[in-house]
Write a protein that holds these residues in place. Structure first.
Motif, PDB file in Angstrom:
ATOM      1  N   PRO A   1       0.847  -1.196   0.000  1.00 51.02           N
ATOM      2  CA  PRO A   1       0.000   0.000   0.000  1.00 51.02           C
ATOM      3  C   PRO A   1       0.884   1.248   0.000  1.00 51.02           C
ATOM      4  O   PRO A   1       2.072   1.191   0.324  1.00 51.02           O
ATOM      5  N   ALA A   2       0.302   2.376  -0.392  1.00 54.91           N
ATOM      6  CA  ALA A   2       1.058   3.625  -0.386  1.00 54.91           C
ATOM      7  C   ALA A   2       1.615   3.891   1.012  1.00 54.91           C
ATOM      8  O   ALA A   2       0.910   3.721   2.018  1.00 54.91           O
ATOM      9  N   LEU A   3       2.874   4.283   1.066  1.00 53.80           N
ATOM     10  CA  LEU A   3       3.559   4.445   2.343  1.00 53.80           C
ATOM     11  C   LEU A   3       3.181   5.742   3.043  1.00 53.80           C
ATOM     12  O   LEU A   3       2.738   6.703   2.426  1.00 53.80           O
ATOM     13  N   VAL A   4       3.404   5.755   4.354  1.00 50.44           N
ATOM     14  CA  VAL A   4       3.256   6.904   5.257  1.00 50.44           C
ATOM     15  C   VAL A   4       1.797   7.248   5.515  1.00 50.44           C
ATOM     16  O   VAL A   4       1.346   7.301   6.669  1.00 50.44           O
ATOM     17  N   TYR A   5       1.009   7.483   4.453  1.00 52.94           N
ATOM     18  CA  TYR A   5      -0.380   7.870   4.628  1.00 52.94           C
ATOM     19  C   TYR A   5      -1.216   6.677   5.092  1.00 52.94           C
ATOM     20  O   TYR A   5      -1.170   5.607   4.492  1.00 52.94           O
TER      21      TYR A   5
ATOM     22  N   ILE B   1      -7.074   2.411  -0.293  1.00 47.44           N
ATOM     23  CA  ILE B   1      -6.191   1.254  -0.479  1.00 47.44           C
ATOM     24  C   ILE B   1      -6.554   0.537  -1.778  1.00 47.44           C
ATOM     25  O   ILE B   1      -5.683   0.207  -2.598  1.00 47.44           O
ATOM     26  N   LYS B   2      -7.838   0.319  -1.972  1.00 48.37           N
ATOM     27  CA  LYS B   2      -8.316  -0.334  -3.195  1.00 48.37           C
ATOM     28  C   LYS B   2      -7.911   0.467  -4.428  1.00 48.37           C
ATOM     29  O   LYS B   2      -7.397  -0.091  -5.414  1.00 48.37           O
ATOM     30  N   ALA B   3      -8.115   1.771  -4.377  1.00 54.30           N
ATOM     31  CA  ALA B   3      -7.798   2.621  -5.535  1.00 54.30           C
ATOM     32  C   ALA B   3      -6.309   2.610  -5.850  1.00 54.30           C
ATOM     33  O   ALA B   3      -5.912   2.684  -7.019  1.00 54.30           O
ATOM     34  N   HIS B   4      -5.472   2.533  -4.824  1.00 53.80           N
ATOM     35  CA  HIS B   4      -4.016   2.500  -5.040  1.00 53.80           C
ATOM     36  C   HIS B   4      -3.635   1.261  -5.851  1.00 53.80           C
ATOM     37  O   HIS B   4      -2.910   1.367  -6.860  1.00 53.80           O
TER      38      HIS B   4
ATOM     39  N   VAL C   1      -4.924  -4.426   4.262  1.00 52.01           N
ATOM     40  CA  VAL C   1      -5.704  -4.903   3.122  1.00 52.01           C
ATOM     41  C   VAL C   1      -6.591  -6.042   3.624  1.00 52.01           C
ATOM     42  O   VAL C   1      -6.236  -7.220   3.548  1.00 52.01           O
ATOM     43  N   ALA C   2      -7.716  -5.672   4.173  1.00 48.85           N
ATOM     44  CA  ALA C   2      -8.652  -6.647   4.742  1.00 48.85           C
ATOM     45  C   ALA C   2      -9.234  -7.514   3.623  1.00 48.85           C
ATOM     46  O   ALA C   2      -9.216  -7.128   2.449  1.00 48.85           O
ATOM     47  N   PRO C   3      -9.769  -8.697   3.969  1.00 43.65           N
ATOM     48  CA  PRO C   3     -10.338  -9.565   2.932  1.00 43.65           C
ATOM     49  C   PRO C   3     -11.387  -8.871   2.061  1.00 43.65           C
ATOM     50  O   PRO C   3     -11.475  -9.143   0.861  1.00 43.65           O
TER      51      PRO C   3
ATOM     52  N   ALA D   1     -12.680  -6.987  -3.388  1.00 45.73           N
ATOM     53  CA  ALA D   1     -13.090  -5.919  -4.304  1.00 45.73           C
ATOM     54  C   ALA D   1     -12.099  -5.715  -5.440  1.00 45.73           C
ATOM     55  O   ALA D   1     -12.428  -5.078  -6.443  1.00 45.73           O
ATOM     56  N   LEU D   2     -10.874  -6.250  -5.287  1.00 47.64           N
ATOM     57  CA  LEU D   2      -9.858  -6.140  -6.334  1.00 47.64           C
ATOM     58  C   LEU D   2      -9.920  -7.309  -7.314  1.00 47.64           C
ATOM     59  O   LEU D   2      -9.153  -7.341  -8.283  1.00 47.64           O
ATOM     60  N   ALA D   3     -10.831  -8.251  -7.102  1.00 50.29           N
ATOM     61  CA  ALA D   3     -10.921  -9.430  -7.958  1.00 50.29           C
ATOM     62  C   ALA D   3     -11.111  -9.094  -9.440  1.00 50.29           C
ATOM     63  O   ALA D   3     -10.579  -9.808 -10.296  1.00 50.29           O
ATOM     64  N   PRO D   4     -11.817  -8.027  -9.799  1.00 52.84           N
ATOM     65  CA  PRO D   4     -11.968  -7.719 -11.229  1.00 52.84           C
ATOM     66  C   PRO D   4     -10.677  -7.285 -11.926  1.00 52.84           C
ATOM     67  O   PRO D   4     -10.640  -7.255 -13.169  1.00 52.84           O
ATOM     68  N   CYS D   5      -9.627  -6.941 -11.172  1.00 51.23           N
ATOM     69  CA  CYS D   5      -8.355  -6.526 -11.779  1.00 51.23           C
ATOM     70  C   CYS D   5      -7.584  -7.776 -12.209  1.00 51.23           C
ATOM     71  O   CYS D   5      -7.016  -8.488 -11.364  1.00 51.23           O
ATOM     72  N   ASP D   6      -7.559  -8.042 -13.495  1.00 53.90           N
ATOM     73  CA  ASP D   6      -6.989  -9.296 -13.990  1.00 53.90           C
ATOM     74  C   ASP D   6      -5.525  -9.481 -13.627  1.00 53.90           C
ATOM     75  O   ASP D   6      -5.069 -10.614 -13.434  1.00 53.90           O
ATOM     76  N   THR D   7      -4.767  -8.393 -13.580  1.00 49.10           N
ATOM     77  CA  THR D   7      -3.330  -8.531 -13.337  1.00 49.10           C
ATOM     78  C   THR D   7      -2.980  -8.662 -11.860  1.00 49.10           C
ATOM     79  O   THR D   7      -1.828  -8.935 -11.524  1.00 49.10           O
ATOM     80  N   ILE D   8      -3.933  -8.466 -10.971  1.00 48.60           N
ATOM     81  CA  ILE D   8      -3.696  -8.728  -9.551  1.00 48.60           C
ATOM     82  C   ILE D   8      -3.983 -10.202  -9.319  1.00 48.60           C
ATOM     83  O   ILE D   8      -5.128 -10.637  -9.305  1.00 48.60           O
TER      84      ILE D   8
END
Length: 309
Positions: A110-114, A121-124, A149-151, A156-163
């Motif tokens: 995830p993006a650091l510091v913030y 988190i999802k958008a990142h 990154v909770a379950p 919710a990231l399942a539609p991103c094929d490359t993840i």
């Protein structure tokens, strides 16, 4: 892209980055570490991750490290780039660089510091996924990085094929079950915390991003393969022996501990780049005592078909 086409599994040591006395990057020594791990039959490599001191490296140094690792690996095992950046744009830029270099994938933090909200988190991760076609492993380590990154977020990231993969270092192995209940086998599951590896395998992890396998790669790969094969009666004595060492991976000074262990077995230098400083005398003595006991009682390893890469 599918999890089957990627096929990551087994032990992927989080490779240490080697430095000279003036703290400059020592590419030759780092390549030596990689060669040693390949010679002991590890299944993959994570380069410039947490243990690789990603946040202490410049962009050009990260690129040089990745190029050096890809060169040494020579396609024998997957090489994943650690991506740990402050903004989504910077992380996407590193993903494109990693793709250009020819790594097999990236482990993205995830993006650091913030301290991001769940939708941030999802958008990142979605933003990094859009930046290239590189297969990505989502890295969750809330104790260290402060973002979880909770379950529900992962689902919710399942539609991103490359993840394609998820590495969990929260220590809460129930998350593997929760994720599977939400999205089935959509993601390749990796254990990310050394001292829960057998439990993680029992709950569905097919890979292990390991810290202490830098010092004991054959022990790590053997333990993992025994667990994957359900040979728990053989795995447990090895796990018992390994556990005091594996606990070091859960400390905030894990990098110093792991690199000291590496040095004590002649596999690398304990030198870390500031702000990481050497262990205090009492801390060093504690790690040395754990190592002394472990080396004095080093077990004979079961036959799991382990071969050098």
């Amino acid at each position: 892209m599918t999890t089957t086409s990627v096929g990551w599994n087994g032990v992927f040591p989080a490779v240490t980055t080697q430095f000279r006395e003036d703290f400059s990057l020592d590419l030759e020594a780092t390549q030596g570490v990689v060669k040693g791990l390949l010679g002991d039959g590890v299944s993959g490599l994570i380069v410039a991750g947490t243990v690789g001191e990603n946040c202490s490296l410049s962009k050009s140094e990260k690129i040089s490290l990745l190029e050096a690792a890809v060169d040494v690996a020579g396609g024998k095992v997957p090489v994943l780039a650690g991506i740990a950046e402050y903004t989504t744009a910077l992380a996407g830029d590193m993903a494109r660089e990693a793709r250009r270099i020819g790594v097999d994938g990236a482990m993205v933090m995830p993006a650091l510091v913030y301290s991001s909200k769940p939708h941030e988190i999802k958008a990142h991760f979605e933003g990094v996924a859009r930046a290239s076609d590189l297969p990505l492993m989502v890295y969750n380590n809330p104790p260290i990085y402060g973002n979880d990154v909770a379950p529900e977020i992962l689902a919710a990231l399942a539609p991103c094929d490359t993840i394609v993969a998820f590495k969990d270092a929260s220590g809460d192995t129930r998350r593997f079950i929760d994720t599977r209940n939400m999205v089935g086998d959509r993601f390749i599951l990796f254990c990310g915390l050394d001292d829960v590896v057998v439990e993680s395998v029992m709950l569905g992890a097919v890979g292990w991003v390991s810290g202490l396998s830098n010092a004991f790669p054959r022990e790590g790969e053997t333990l993992f393969r025994l667990a994957r094969a359900g040979r728990f009666a053989e795995a447990m004595p090895l796990y018992d022996w390994f556990m005091p060492l594996l606990h070091l991976d859960a400390r905030s000074d894990l990098v110093q501990c792991i690199k000291l262990c590496e040095q004590l077995v002649g596999r690398g230098s304990e030198r870390t780049r500031p702000p990481r400083l050497p262990l205090l005398p009492a801390e060093r003595a504690e790690v040395e005592a754990i190592m002394k006991k472990a080396l004095a009682n080093r077990p004979t390893l079961a036959d799991v078909g382990l071969k050098a890469a």
